[in-house]
Enzyme design. Sequence first.
Site, PDB file in Angstrom:
ATOM      1  N   SER A 298       3.557  -4.714   2.407  1.00 15.22           N
ATOM      2  CA  SER A 298       2.612  -4.673   1.294  1.00 15.22           C
ATOM      3  C   SER A 298       3.257  -5.151  -0.014  1.00 15.22           C
ATOM      4  CB  SER A 298       2.046  -3.251   1.170  1.00 15.22           C
ATOM      5  OG  SER A 298       0.953  -3.205   0.300  1.00 15.22           O
ATOM      6  N   ASP A 309       8.531 -18.241  -3.196  1.00 12.28           N
ATOM      7  CA  ASP A 309       7.667 -19.383  -3.505  1.00 12.28           C
ATOM      8  C   ASP A 309       7.884 -19.926  -4.910  1.00 12.28           C
ATOM      9  OD1 ASP A 309       6.722 -19.008  -0.992  1.00 12.28           O
ATOM     10  OD2 ASP A 309       4.653 -18.541  -1.556  1.00 12.28           O
ATOM     11  N   LYS A 323       1.537  -7.226   6.092  1.00 11.23           N
ATOM     12  CA  LYS A 323       0.281  -6.637   5.614  1.00 11.23           C
ATOM     13  C   LYS A 323      -0.220  -7.479   4.447  1.00 11.23           C
ATOM     14  CE  LYS A 323      -1.868  -2.363   3.917  1.00 11.23           C
ATOM     15  NZ  LYS A 323      -2.292  -2.762   2.573  1.00 11.23           N
TER      16      LYS A 323
END
Length: 383
Positions: A298, A309, A323
């Site tokens: 999460s 990223d 998740k």
Amino acid sequence: MISKKKAIIYGIVLVVVTALFTSTFQIALGDKVVISKDMYEGYKKYNKMVGLEGMIKEDFYQKPTDKKLVDGAIKGLFSGLDDPYSQYYTKEEFERLKEQTSGSYVGIGIYISPTSEDDYITVIAPIEGSPAEKSGVQSGDKIIKVDGKPVFSKNSDEAVGMMKGKAGTEVELTLNRDGKEFNVKVKREEIVSKSIESEMLEDGIGYIKIISFSENTYKDFKAALNKLQEKGIKGLVLDVRDNGGGLLDICQKIADELIGEGTIVYTKDNKGNTEYLKSGKGKVDLPIAILTNKGSASASEILTGALLDNKAGISVGTTTFGKGLVQSVRELKDGTGYKLTTAQYFTPDGDYINGKGIKPTIEEKNETKQLDVATKWIKDQMK
């Protein structure tokens, strides 16, 4: 058996009560109620449920309470979604849910979650130093029974309530690990969750372990980071291994300290609406490595994805839990509440991680070596 007339009366009562909360309720004429066709079509689907309520009250061998019947019906509404993360909470259950983010409660100290692979409650990770960890509970264990009573992901909140209790008392868990069932007795204690641990490593490398994303985590993280920066750190290791997640806004604030101007995560709801969580220009201008494992879930995955990223760091360890769904938690006026999956989330590069997790930049399955691998990478960047 309940009469047809009585079943119809129950249906009318449902419509009337519901109509009181809408603007389309028309008018009462003597003993008749006039409503719009749209309202009638909208609520007649519940006539069967209300009729069955009458049958239960007339024929059940005990006298059921209205509260339990209504709570059960509402819970059934959420279970019909076939989503293990969406649930309705009674007042008592919602209080327990709020405890989970406050950082202090009496229990055994584990993070749990449903998974798509089965109907059992999965241990994401035991809290470090908790009774569960001391008793040998491990990440990936399936909780089959609590004190001999079978439990499943659909009633995970009931299971949590059973695992909590008076400090000093014991609870027995039946676990499944790699296909083998066994029992573990765990003594309940007051769990005061530390959200942050930090230290100065060799060669000017700072280390911060984020244990959970709870209410005080950002404040504790910022204090730890400032203290390390005062000591002149040249690189930073973040550790979210066995961190089952927590509050999204806390994760957002921590990411904002680390990645510079960019996207932290974006979400899509059922209408196709996209919402981006952005970070500001400020950042820690240091090489960063984040440690992950299958217990990183999460919010831990959101932070990891944001770092990777945005090219603000790398990850070391093993693939995360996976998740990629966002839940909204709402408290209702009567103290009850619900948790509802309202969106999917994507990493800044558009990767949907639900069910697959985030693969590490550098895979190292041996957890005892992961920190060394991370610090070696940081030292190479410092040259």
